[in-house]
Design an enzyme around this catalytic site. Sequence first.
Site, PDB file in Angstrom:
ATOM      1  N   PHE A   1       0.862  -1.187   0.000  1.00 58.98           N
ATOM      2  CA  PHE A   1       0.000   0.000   0.000  1.00 58.98           C
ATOM      3  C   PHE A   1       0.894   1.232   0.000  1.00 58.98           C
ATOM      4  O   PHE A   1       1.739   1.391   0.874  1.00 58.98           O
ATOM      5  CB  PHE A   1      -0.927   0.024   1.229  1.00 58.98           C
TER       6      PHE A   1
ATOM      7  N   ASP B   1       9.336   2.421   1.377  1.00 61.04           N
ATOM      8  CA  ASP B   1       8.202   3.176   1.905  1.00 61.04           C
ATOM      9  C   ASP B   1       8.153   2.889   3.402  1.00 61.04           C
ATOM     10  O   ASP B   1       7.700   1.837   3.827  1.00 61.04           O
ATOM     11  CB  ASP B   1       6.913   2.730   1.203  1.00 61.04           C
TER      12      ASP B   1
ATOM     13  N   LYS C   1       3.367   9.852   8.547  1.00 59.45           N
ATOM     14  CA  LYS C   1       2.697   9.454   9.793  1.00 59.45           C
ATOM     15  C   LYS C   1       3.384   9.919  11.091  1.00 59.45           C
ATOM     16  O   LYS C   1       3.155  11.030  11.551  1.00 59.45           O
ATOM     17  CB  LYS C   1       2.513   7.940   9.812  1.00 59.45           C
TER      18      LYS C   1
HETATM   19  C1  LIG Z   1       3.084   2.207   3.858  1.00 59.62           C
HETATM   20  C2  LIG Z   1       2.185   3.373   3.569  1.00 59.62           C
HETATM   21  N1  LIG Z   1       2.476   4.178   2.534  1.00 59.62           N
HETATM   22  C3  LIG Z   1       1.716   5.225   2.226  1.00 59.62           C
HETATM   23  C4  LIG Z   1       0.602   5.537   2.961  1.00 59.62           C
HETATM   24  C5  LIG Z   1      -0.227   6.727   2.607  1.00 59.62           C
HETATM   25  O1  LIG Z   1      -0.010   7.741   3.550  1.00 59.62           O
HETATM   26  P1  LIG Z   1      -0.997   8.980   3.625  1.00 59.62           P
HETATM   27  O2  LIG Z   1      -2.323   8.476   4.050  1.00 59.62           O
HETATM   28  O3  LIG Z   1      -0.352   9.893   4.640  1.00 59.62           O
HETATM   29  O4  LIG Z   1      -1.035   9.580   2.266  1.00 59.62           O
HETATM   30  C6  LIG Z   1       0.244   4.730   4.046  1.00 59.62           C
HETATM   31  C7  LIG Z   1      -0.959   4.994   4.825  1.00 59.62           C
HETATM   32  O5  LIG Z   1      -1.505   4.167   5.512  1.00 59.62           O
HETATM   33  C8  LIG Z   1       1.070   3.623   4.367  1.00 59.62           C
HETATM   34  O6  LIG Z   1       0.789   2.804   5.392  1.00 59.62           O
END
Ligand SMILES: Cc1ncc(COP(=O)(O)O)c(C=O)c1O
Length: 389
Positions: free
Chosen positions: A137, A222, A251
């Site tokens: 994700f 990520d 986050k």
């Molecule tokens: C691994 C990862 N990447 C990207 C995102 C997306 O982040 P945002 O909601 O701050 O755009 C998330 C959100 O849960 C995530 O867990």
Amino acid sequence: MSVQTQTQQYVMHTYARKPVTLVKGQGAIVYDESGKQYFDFSSGIGVNSLGYSDPEWSLAIAKQSQTLQHTSNLYYTQPMAQLAEILCQRTNYAKVFFGNSGAEANEGAIKLARKYSFDRYGKSAQRYKILTLKDSFHGRTVTTLSATGQDVFHQSFDPFTPGFDYVVANDLADLTSKLDDQVCAVMIEFVQGEGGIHLLDKVYVQTLFELCAAKDILVIADEVQTGIGRTGRLLASEHYQVQPDISTLAKGLGGGLPIGAVLCNEKLADVFQPGDHATTFGGNPVVCAGAQVVLDKLTLQVLESVQQKEQLIRQHLEKMPEVKKIDGIGLMLGIQLESKTAAEVIDACLEEGLIVLSAKEKIRLLPPLTISAEELKQGLAILAKVLAD
Ligand SMILES: Cc1ncc(COP(=O)(O)O)c(C=O)c1O
């Protein structure tokens, strides 16, 4: 009109919200409008790393908002410069770009990888493809949805950004067969969060890094969910003894205010030039002042305490009914259940005063990194009761 009715009437219906209106919090505890208290084992989905209303964090952002709340990125500001230095020094990266969210950080990383490849090999080489993992994700923008390796996210928003392909996590044969001459980067989560708390194998990661290095293919990590102490190290990459070319953060870095960060190594430090990438709020002084407190507080000792808290949680969970398997690392844990569904456990916990999350069919725990052992035990007692019912 109640807050819930007002929200339903005027806010787009993109979230299946619980019928609870939260009004204030302190540490790992949050209260609703009736004064009912909840142990929050979700940290607002991995955001409130220091819990609610950390005094030093609150003071830093209050002071900064009374001094200079925003300027454009056409000028320098001290909080951003300071945060950049601390972040680069603690992660061994050369430079950082600040944005506002995880998706935006990943968008920045994707652009950086493609620009590096085009600058180095020429556009005609068509070396633009990015491999990501199945069940990953990476965000909700059109491009980060493309990067997300789950068909369920690839339904209603065509056409998606081209140039992505997906490989099965921990499957080196699949990876090797897809690392062709068009690939410029591979993007991974060391622990898939939204995808269901799946850890990458050490051998897989180390081999992936070797294969990529041999072909000058960049590795993007990520670390939006795994980063900033969540796994008991500042970055999850430290568990694997690897340094990705790019790591993205969001986050937990802001401790509750929106921030995203793209960290890059020396090779990529000068790839972006003025005009290549920008965002109005990136490096906002208030957010950066808060993020500095987050990093200051995540000392080696606190990071070690995250690992101890993981052990405490595991010891308690292992004795509970319904717990089939515990996955994850640090304070990013997934519980496989015997027969109950995650949805019913989440609702029953909420009723009893505990906030937990799901990750696919698992219960996901992402408590604040600073949660006390006592708070953990009290929250776990609620979970035990719910699982026994
Ligand atoms: C691994 C990862 N990447 C990207 C995102 C997306 O982040 P945002 O909601 O701050 O755009 C998330 C959100 O849960 C995530 O867990």
